[in-house]
Design a protein around this motif. Structure first.
Motif, PDB file in Angstrom:
ATOM      1  N   VAL A   1       0.851  -1.182   0.000  1.00 61.93           N
ATOM      2  CA  VAL A   1       0.000   0.000   0.000  1.00 61.93           C
ATOM      3  C   VAL A   1       0.891   1.237   0.000  1.00 61.93           C
ATOM      4  O   VAL A   1       1.744   1.391   0.872  1.00 61.93           O
TER       5      VAL A   1
ATOM      6  N   THR B   1       0.707   5.479  -0.367  1.00 64.99           N
ATOM      7  CA  THR B   1      -0.186   6.633  -0.315  1.00 64.99           C
ATOM      8  C   THR B   1       0.529   7.864  -0.852  1.00 64.99           C
ATOM      9  O   THR B   1       1.656   8.157  -0.446  1.00 64.99           O
TER      10      THR B   1
ATOM     11  N   THR C   1      -6.109  12.198  -1.619  1.00 66.80           N
ATOM     12  CA  THR C   1      -5.246  11.088  -1.241  1.00 66.80           C
ATOM     13  C   THR C   1      -5.463   9.939  -2.209  1.00 66.80           C
ATOM     14  O   THR C   1      -6.607   9.522  -2.438  1.00 66.80           O
TER      15      THR C   1
ATOM     16  N   VAL D   1      -4.506   6.068  -2.742  1.00 68.14           N
ATOM     17  CA  VAL D   1      -3.974   4.879  -2.079  1.00 68.14           C
ATOM     18  C   VAL D   1      -3.832   3.799  -3.147  1.00 68.14           C
ATOM     19  O   VAL D   1      -4.827   3.296  -3.666  1.00 68.14           O
ATOM     20  N   THR D   2      -2.595   3.471  -3.489  1.00 68.62           N
ATOM     21  CA  THR D   2      -2.325   2.458  -4.502  1.00 68.62           C
ATOM     22  C   THR D   2      -2.089   1.129  -3.795  1.00 68.62           C
ATOM     23  O   THR D   2      -1.248   1.038  -2.898  1.00 68.62           O
TER      24      THR D   2
ATOM     25  N   LEU E   1      -4.100  -1.650   4.439  1.00 71.62           N
ATOM     26  CA  LEU E   1      -5.156  -0.885   3.767  1.00 71.62           C
ATOM     27  C   LEU E   1      -6.053  -0.210   4.797  1.00 71.62           C
ATOM     28  O   LEU E   1      -6.424   0.960   4.629  1.00 71.62           O
TER      29      LEU E   1
ATOM     30  N   ALA F   1      -4.197   2.821   6.004  1.00 72.65           N
ATOM     31  CA  ALA F   1      -4.112   3.877   4.993  1.00 72.65           C
ATOM     32  C   ALA F   1      -5.427   4.623   4.819  1.00 72.65           C
ATOM     33  O   ALA F   1      -5.431   5.801   4.469  1.00 72.65           O
ATOM     34  N   LEU F   2      -6.550   3.945   5.075  1.00 68.06           N
ATOM     35  CA  LEU F   2      -7.862   4.552   4.864  1.00 68.06           C
ATOM     36  C   LEU F   2      -8.447   5.201   6.116  1.00 68.06           C
ATOM     37  O   LEU F   2      -9.548   5.743   6.068  1.00 68.06           O
TER      38      LEU F   2
ATOM     39  N   VAL G   1      -5.618  10.668   6.227  1.00 68.31           N
ATOM     40  CA  VAL G   1      -5.820  11.150   4.857  1.00 68.31           C
ATOM     41  C   VAL G   1      -5.885  12.667   4.730  1.00 68.31           C
ATOM     42  O   VAL G   1      -6.270  13.189   3.706  1.00 68.31           O
TER      43      VAL G   1
ATOM     44  N   VAL H   1     -10.554  10.404  -0.983  1.00 62.86           N
ATOM     45  CA  VAL H   1      -9.627   9.297  -1.228  1.00 62.86           C
ATOM     46  C   VAL H   1     -10.019   8.533  -2.490  1.00 62.86           C
ATOM     47  O   VAL H   1     -11.188   8.181  -2.682  1.00 62.86           O
TER      48      VAL H   1
ATOM     49  N   VAL I   1      -8.859   4.962  -4.239  1.00 63.71           N
ATOM     50  CA  VAL I   1      -8.084   3.734  -4.076  1.00 63.71           C
ATOM     51  C   VAL I   1      -7.806   3.173  -5.465  1.00 63.71           C
ATOM     52  O   VAL I   1      -8.735   2.824  -6.200  1.00 63.71           O
TER      53      VAL I   1
END
Length: 121
Positions: free
Chosen positions: A15, A17, A24, A26-27, A40, A43-44, A49, A55, A57
């Motif tokens: 993950v 960011t 934001t 988020v890959t 994940l 990150a969320l 964020v 966001v 994703v």
């Protein structure tokens, strides 16, 4: 070899960011399931964020997601919406999109074909 040596050990979920135009991104790369969802979830988190909780994703590198991943996304969607933000998914592979469609998540969380589309819509 013992049975535990042959046991499935999931690869850690990757993950990353970044921020693009205050949004934001988020890959995510790998499989999202009960054993791998931790990065994940973190990150969320709304607190991770930024001030404006918007966001996207990037799901281009996710080939599998089980109900744990669905729950992570729905929980994040609720939290971000409650904080006057939003969550969008981009580049969802067909196999994962089918799962989202079957359970109706694509009716709750907007899905876009590309990151660019998710960022500009």
């Amino acid at each position: 070899m013992t049975e535990t040596e042959n046991a499935y050990r999931p690869e850690p979920l990757q993950v990353v960011t970044t921020t693009t135009d205050g949004i934001t991104v988020v890959t995510v790369a790998g499989e999202i399931d009960h054993n791998t969802a931790g990065p994940l979830i973190e990150a969320l988190e709304v607190s991770n964020v930024g001030e404006r909780p918007r966001v996207v994703v990037d799901m281009q590198q996710v080939a599998f997601m089980d109900s744990s991943g669905i729950n992570v996304l729905l929980t994040a969607h609720r939290a971000l919406t409650a904080a006057d933000g939003w969550l969008r998914l981009a580049g969802v592979q067909a196999s994962v999109l089918r799962t989202l469609d079957i359970v109706g998540v694509d009716q709750i969380i907007a899905c876009y074909p590309t990151i660019g589309d998710a960022l500009t819509t």
